[in-house]
Design a protein around this motif. Structure first.
Motif, PDB file in Angstrom:
ATOM      1  N   UNK A  79      -9.214  55.046  14.417  1.00 21.91           N
ATOM      2  CA  UNK A  79      -8.590  53.725  14.491  1.00 21.91           C
ATOM      3  C   UNK A  79      -7.800  53.414  13.230  1.00 21.91           C
ATOM      4  N   UNK A  80      -8.328  53.806  12.078  1.00 25.57           N
ATOM      5  CA  UNK A  80      -7.599  53.593  10.832  1.00 25.57           C
ATOM      6  C   UNK A  80      -6.298  54.385  10.825  1.00 25.57           C
ATOM      7  N   UNK A  81      -6.301  55.570  11.419  1.00 28.92           N
ATOM      8  CA  UNK A  81      -5.087  56.364  11.510  1.00 28.92           C
ATOM      9  C   UNK A  81      -4.022  55.677  12.353  1.00 28.92           C
ATOM     10  N   UNK A  82      -4.441  55.081  13.459  1.00 29.24           N
ATOM     11  CA  UNK A  82      -3.500  54.324  14.293  1.00 29.24           C
ATOM     12  C   UNK A  82      -2.975  53.128  13.507  1.00 29.24           C
ATOM     13  N   UNK A  83      -3.867  52.420  12.840  1.00 26.97           N
ATOM     14  CA  UNK A  83      -3.459  51.227  12.086  1.00 26.97           C
ATOM     15  C   UNK A  83      -2.476  51.569  10.975  1.00 26.97           C
ATOM     16  N   UNK A  84      -2.746  52.619  10.227  1.00 23.40           N
ATOM     17  CA  UNK A  84      -1.836  52.962   9.131  1.00 23.40           C
ATOM     18  C   UNK A  84      -0.488  53.464   9.668  1.00 23.40           C
ATOM     19  N   UNK A  85      -0.499  54.139  10.800  1.00 21.43           N
ATOM     20  CA  UNK A  85       0.755  54.557  11.412  1.00 21.43           C
ATOM     21  C   UNK A  85       1.588  53.371  11.853  1.00 21.43           C
ATOM     22  N   UNK A  86       0.946  52.388  12.468  1.00 20.46           N
ATOM     23  CA  UNK A  86       1.658  51.182  12.889  1.00 20.46           C
ATOM     24  C   UNK A  86       2.179  50.403  11.684  1.00 20.46           C
ATOM     25  N   UNK A  87       1.375  50.326  10.647  1.00 21.33           N
ATOM     26  CA  UNK A  87       1.806  49.641   9.430  1.00 21.33           C
ATOM     27  C   UNK A  87       3.000  50.351   8.807  1.00 21.33           C
ATOM     28  N   UNK A  88       2.960  51.665   8.749  1.00 19.38           N
ATOM     29  CA  UNK A  88       4.074  52.438   8.217  1.00 19.38           C
ATOM     30  C   UNK A  88       5.346  52.175   9.022  1.00 19.38           C
ATOM     31  N   UNK A  89       5.214  52.146  10.335  1.00 16.29           N
ATOM     32  CA  UNK A  89       6.357  51.854  11.183  1.00 16.29           C
ATOM     33  C   UNK A  89       6.896  50.454  10.959  1.00 16.29           C
ATOM     34  N   UNK A  90       5.998  49.498  10.769  1.00 15.43           N
ATOM     35  CA  UNK A  90       6.411  48.120  10.505  1.00 15.43           C
ATOM     36  C   UNK A  90       7.222  48.043   9.212  1.00 15.43           C
ATOM     37  N   UNK A  91       6.745  48.717   8.181  1.00 22.51           N
ATOM     38  CA  UNK A  91       7.447  48.692   6.897  1.00 22.51           C
ATOM     39  C   UNK A  91       8.807  49.381   6.992  1.00 22.51           C
ATOM     40  N   UNK A  92       8.838  50.546   7.614  1.00 25.51           N
ATOM     41  CA  UNK A  92      10.070  51.330   7.666  1.00 25.51           C
ATOM     42  C   UNK A  92      11.083  50.793   8.670  1.00 25.51           C
ATOM     43  N   UNK A  93      10.621  50.047   9.649  1.00 30.53           N
ATOM     44  CA  UNK A  93      11.544  49.583  10.683  1.00 30.53           C
ATOM     45  C   UNK A  93      11.749  48.078  10.614  1.00 30.53           C
ATOM     46  N   UNK A  94      10.693  47.317  10.819  1.00 30.15           N
ATOM     47  CA  UNK A  94      10.820  45.854  10.914  1.00 30.15           C
ATOM     48  C   UNK A  94      11.203  45.222   9.574  1.00 30.15           C
ATOM     49  N   UNK A  95      10.498  45.600   8.519  1.00 29.21           N
ATOM     50  CA  UNK A  95      10.785  45.034   7.201  1.00 29.21           C
ATOM     51  C   UNK A  95      12.168  45.493   6.728  1.00 29.21           C
ATOM     52  N   UNK A  96      12.450  46.774   6.884  1.00 29.39           N
ATOM     53  CA  UNK A  96      13.738  47.302   6.456  1.00 29.39           C
ATOM     54  C   UNK A  96      14.888  46.656   7.235  1.00 29.39           C
ATOM     55  N   UNK A  97      14.722  46.492   8.550  1.00 31.05           N
ATOM     56  CA  UNK A  97      15.778  45.840   9.343  1.00 31.05           C
ATOM     57  C   UNK A  97      16.028  44.408   8.877  1.00 31.05           C
ATOM     58  N   UNK A  98      14.961  43.656   8.613  1.00 33.11           N
ATOM     59  CA  UNK A  98      15.121  42.275   8.146  1.00 33.11           C
ATOM     60  C   UNK A  98      15.846  42.242   6.809  1.00 33.11           C
ATOM     61  N   UNK A  99      15.518  43.184   5.926  1.00 37.34           N
ATOM     62  CA  UNK A  99      16.180  43.234   4.617  1.00 37.34           C
ATOM     63  C   UNK A  99      17.650  43.613   4.762  1.00 37.34           C
ATOM     64  N   UNK A 100      17.961  44.559   5.649  1.00 39.85           N
ATOM     65  CA  UNK A 100      19.348  44.983   5.859  1.00 39.85           C
ATOM     66  C   UNK A 100      20.213  43.868   6.423  1.00 39.85           C
ATOM     67  N   UNK A 101      19.609  42.974   7.200  1.00 39.27           N
ATOM     68  CA  UNK A 101      20.364  41.877   7.790  1.00 39.27           C
ATOM     69  C   UNK A 101      20.719  40.814   6.764  1.00 39.27           C
ATOM     70  N   UNK A 102      20.156  40.925   5.586  1.00 39.59           N
ATOM     71  CA  UNK A 102      20.472  39.991   4.520  1.00 39.59           C
ATOM     72  C   UNK A 102      19.806  38.633   4.664  1.00 39.59           C
TER      73      UNK A 102
END
Length: 124
Positions: A79-102
């Motif tokens: 379960x921790x592996x799933x959680x860390x994978x989802x967190x990694x995806x959130x950082x690399x995709x959702x957070x990065x996209x929000x930052x790129x949009x300015x």
């Protein structure tokens, strides 16, 4: 313990409409970071479900407590592996996209979501 692949409410819950956010609104143009690995996450969750059922069977069969604890530890790590994978995806995709949009407010909100998720993971 042998993993079994079974479809359940938990797996179905994990595969609900990916455009629905926590508040129940639709994010029309946004895809979540895990979408490209969705099938892999669903398969992993099915294996995890099989592990949980196996642990319940071990308890029902009155197996040795240390053997059960070993399986609980393996399930926790999975379960921790799933959680860390989802967190990694959130950082690399959702957070990065929000930052790129300015949009600083959106980026800060996404970072706060990640921080809150990390806090929950650490406490669990």
């Amino acid at each position: 313990m042998k993993d079994t692949l079974m479809t359940t409410d938990a797996a179905a819950d994990a595969s609900t409409d990916s455009t629905v956010t926590e508040t129940g609104t639709h994010a029309e143009a946004h895809q979540h970071g895990y979408i490209s690995d969705k099938d892999r996450y669903l398969a992993r969750m099915r294996r995890i479900e099989g592990q949980a059922r196996g642990i319940a069977k071990m308890i029902d069969d009155e197996k040795y407590c240390i053997d059960i604890l070993t399986q609980v530890s393996a399930l926790t790590r999975a379960l921790q592996g799933v959680a860390t994978g989802l967190l990694d995806g959130h950082l690399k995709h959702c957070v990065l996209d929000a930052a790129k949009q300015g949009d600083d407010d959106a980026a800060i909100a996404k970072i706060q979501e990640a921080s809150d998720a990390i806090t929950r993971l650490i406490k669990s």
